[in-house]
Scaffold this active site. Structure first.
Site, PDB file in Angstrom:
ATOM      1  CG  ASP A  46      10.489  94.393-136.114  1.00  0.00           C
ATOM      2  OD1 ASP A  46      10.987  95.239-136.865  1.00  0.00           O
ATOM      3  OD2 ASP A  46       9.736  94.694-135.158  1.00  0.00           O
ATOM      4  CE1 TYR A  51       8.006  96.809-129.664  1.00  0.00           C
ATOM      5  CE2 TYR A  51       9.059  95.076-130.920  1.00  0.00           C
ATOM      6  CZ  TYR A  51       8.255  96.194-130.876  1.00  0.00           C
ATOM      7  OH  TYR A  51       7.708  96.677-132.038  1.00  0.00           O
ATOM      8  CE  LYS A  80      10.394  98.198-134.814  1.00  0.00           C
ATOM      9  NZ  LYS A  80      10.064  97.046-133.938  1.00  0.00           N
ATOM     10  CG  HIS A 113       9.606 102.304-131.808  1.00  0.00           C
ATOM     11  ND1 HIS A 113       9.942 101.324-130.899  1.00  0.00           N
ATOM     12  CD2 HIS A 113       8.437 101.899-132.352  1.00  0.00           C
ATOM     13  CE1 HIS A 113       9.007 100.375-130.897  1.00  0.00           C
ATOM     14  NE2 HIS A 113       8.078 100.712-131.767  1.00  0.00           N
TER      15      HIS A 113
HETATM   16  P1  NAD Z   1       0.165  90.944-135.465  1.00  0.00           P
HETATM   17  O1  NAD Z   1      -0.753  91.531-136.458  1.00  0.00           O
HETATM   18  O2  NAD Z   1       1.405  90.264-135.926  1.00  0.00           O
HETATM   19  O3  NAD Z   1      -0.735  89.947-134.617  1.00  0.00           O
HETATM   20  C1  NAD Z   1      -0.232  89.181-133.594  1.00  0.00           C
HETATM   21  C2  NAD Z   1      -1.393  88.420-132.946  1.00  0.00           C
HETATM   22  O4  NAD Z   1      -1.949  87.482-133.869  1.00  0.00           O
HETATM   23  C3  NAD Z   1      -0.932  87.626-131.744  1.00  0.00           C
HETATM   24  O5  NAD Z   1      -1.954  87.708-130.760  1.00  0.00           O
HETATM   25  C4  NAD Z   1      -0.815  86.202-132.252  1.00  0.00           C
HETATM   26  O6  NAD Z   1      -1.071  85.270-131.266  1.00  0.00           O
HETATM   27  C5  NAD Z   1      -1.854  86.153-133.346  1.00  0.00           C
HETATM   28  N1  NAD Z   1      -1.447  85.263-134.444  1.00  0.00           N
HETATM   29  C6  NAD Z   1      -0.253  85.260-135.073  1.00  0.00           C
HETATM   30  N2  NAD Z   1      -0.255  84.348-136.064  1.00  0.00           N
HETATM   31  C7  NAD Z   1      -1.466  83.755-136.040  1.00  0.00           C
HETATM   32  C8  NAD Z   1      -2.062  82.740-136.822  1.00  0.00           C
HETATM   33  N3  NAD Z   1      -1.406  82.160-137.837  1.00  0.00           N
HETATM   34  N4  NAD Z   1      -3.344  82.370-136.526  1.00  0.00           N
HETATM   35  C9  NAD Z   1      -4.019  82.957-135.519  1.00  0.00           C
HETATM   36  N5  NAD Z   1      -3.504  83.936-134.747  1.00  0.00           N
HETATM   37  C10 NAD Z   1      -2.241  84.331-135.005  1.00  0.00           C
HETATM   38  O7  NAD Z   1       0.484  92.092-134.383  1.00  0.00           O
HETATM   39  P2  NAD Z   1       1.767  92.784-133.766  1.00  0.00           P
HETATM   40  O8  NAD Z   1       2.528  91.837-132.918  1.00  0.00           O
HETATM   41  O9  NAD Z   1       1.294  94.028-133.129  1.00  0.00           O
HETATM   42  O10 NAD Z   1       2.661  93.199-135.025  1.00  0.00           O
HETATM   43  C11 NAD Z   1       3.697  92.387-135.538  1.00  0.00           C
HETATM   44  C12 NAD Z   1       5.068  92.933-135.176  1.00  0.00           C
HETATM   45  O11 NAD Z   1       5.198  94.269-135.637  1.00  0.00           O
HETATM   46  C13 NAD Z   1       5.328  93.075-133.674  1.00  0.00           C
HETATM   47  O12 NAD Z   1       5.555  91.865-133.029  1.00  0.00           O
HETATM   48  C14 NAD Z   1       6.489  94.025-133.673  1.00  0.00           C
HETATM   49  O13 NAD Z   1       7.696  93.348-134.004  1.00  0.00           O
HETATM   50  C15 NAD Z   1       6.071  94.989-134.781  1.00  0.00           C
HETATM   51  N6  NAD Z   1       5.360  96.181-134.268  1.00  0.00           N
HETATM   52  C16 NAD Z   1       5.921  97.397-134.512  1.00  0.00           C
HETATM   53  C17 NAD Z   1       5.315  98.550-134.054  1.00  0.00           C
HETATM   54  C18 NAD Z   1       5.946  99.863-134.323  1.00  0.00           C
HETATM   55  O14 NAD Z   1       5.521 100.864-133.743  1.00  0.00           O
HETATM   56  N7  NAD Z   1       6.948  99.915-135.172  1.00  0.00           N
HETATM   57  C19 NAD Z   1       4.103  98.488-133.336  1.00  0.00           C
HETATM   58  C20 NAD Z   1       3.532  97.225-133.104  1.00  0.00           C
HETATM   59  C21 NAD Z   1       4.162  96.091-133.592  1.00  0.00           C
END
Ligand code: NAD
Length: 276
Positions: A46, A51, A80, A113
């Site tokens: 994704d 990004y 997106k 998005h």
């Molecule tokens: P997330 O909830 O996936 O959290 C990511 C954080 O958690 C990072 O700091 C990472 O280091 C940590 N982490 C990941 N796995 C871990 C583990 N097993 N143990 C400990 N820490 C861990 O947050 P996100 O990145 O905001 O969301 C996931 C994805 O969603 C994004 O990368 C993106 O692709 C998407 N996204 C979409 C939108 C949107 O508006 N559509 C907005 C934000 C994110």
């Protein structure tokens, strides 16, 4: 529990776990994360134009395919449309620009998005054109509230394949999820780990001890058991592995309910009603 989810349109099923790459730097960092994920068995990535890492994601996809000995058809790639590019012609141009950066002939899923109130219907028409002309596998939206989905429904016969929204135990999105389920829109959770903000939460720590798993795995399993697709982000190989290793244990009804009870309608990201 299903490891991939059928969409209401499109050519492929959506793998229930994908790698998210928000805030992952373009170049080696994103290339390595994508290659590692594909090597470990992830088949869903994704990204988004905003990004600014689509080029690296594309390189990672090609390298990963070679290492895992799989073809493009085995992967499900989402990107997106950014807010500044909303509108009919500009959305089509933005899709082509994403393909160019990714080095792909087509995406499996292209999302609006954020709901930009005065432009989203035109943008949706553009995505509909791309879909009807077979230039994209499926189209959907992100950060749409019920009233945004209703606006689309009043203006188009094409129901979005997915709606990707912020979702974690503090923001269960129950009303939105039941609307989406009634309309056949697949729910995808962004920030499924609440961007790391829940690892000390007491109930989650307790449940993690009970099932002998990490809090991250408990959170991801909770999403999957409630029927949501997840796209956790990590660039660390051991976490990429940990986040994918959630199919061989189950949370009991009691554990699910204790996690459900954490809901506070609390966001860590922007409110879709005042973000454009
Ligand atoms: P997330 O909830 O996936 O959290 C990511 C954080 O958690 C990072 O700091 C990472 O280091 C940590 N982490 C990941 N796995 C871990 C583990 N097993 N143990 C400990 N820490 C861990 O947050 P996100 O990145 O905001 O969301 C996931 C994805 O969603 C994004 O990368 C993106 O692709 C998407 N996204 C979409 C939108 C949107 O508006 N559509 C907005 C934000 C994110």
């Amino acid at each position: 529990m299903k490891q991939s989810i059928e969409l209401n349109h499109g050519q492929k099923v959506l793998p229930a776990i994908g790698l998210g790459v928000f805030k992952v730097e373009d170049g080696d960092t994103v290339i390595d994360a994508v290659v590692e994920a594909i090597r470990q068995g992830y088949r869903h990535i994704d990204t988004a134009a905003v990004y600014e890492n689509e080029e690296g994601v594309g390189v990672g996809i090609r390298k990963g395919m070679e290492i895992a000995n799989i073809s493009r058809d085995d992967l499900f790639i989402t990107s997106k449309l950014w807010n500044a590019d909303q509108g009919y012609e500009s959305a089509i141009a933005a899709y082509e620009a994403s393909l160019e950066r990714l080095g792909l002939e087509q995406l499996d899923l292209y999302l609006i998005h954020w709901p930009v109130e005065d432009k989203m219907v035109e943008s949706w028409r553009a995505l509909e054109t791309l879909y009807r002309e077979g230039r994209v596998g499926a189209v959907g939206v992100s950060n749409f509230q019920i009233h945004h989905l209703e606006t689309l429904a009043e203006n188009s016969d094409l129901v979005p394949a997915v709606n990707q929204v912020e979702r974690h135990p503090l923001l269960r999105q129950t009303e939105l999820a039941s609307y989406m389920s009634e309309h056949g829109i697949v729910p995808v959770a962004w920030a499924p780990l609440m961007q790391g903000g829940l690892f000390e939460e007491q109930t989650l720590v307790e449940v993690a001890k009970e099932v002998n798993r990490s809090v991250a795995q408990v959170l991801l399993r909770w999403h999957l058991q409630t029927g949501w697709v997840i796209i956790p982000k990590s660039i660390k190989p051991h976490r990429i592995a940990e986040n994918f290793d959630v199919h061989d244990f189950e949370l009991t009804n009691d554990q699910m309910e204790r996690i459900d009870a954490l809901d506070q309608h609390k966001r860590v990201g922007p409110d879709p009603d005042d973000f454009d």
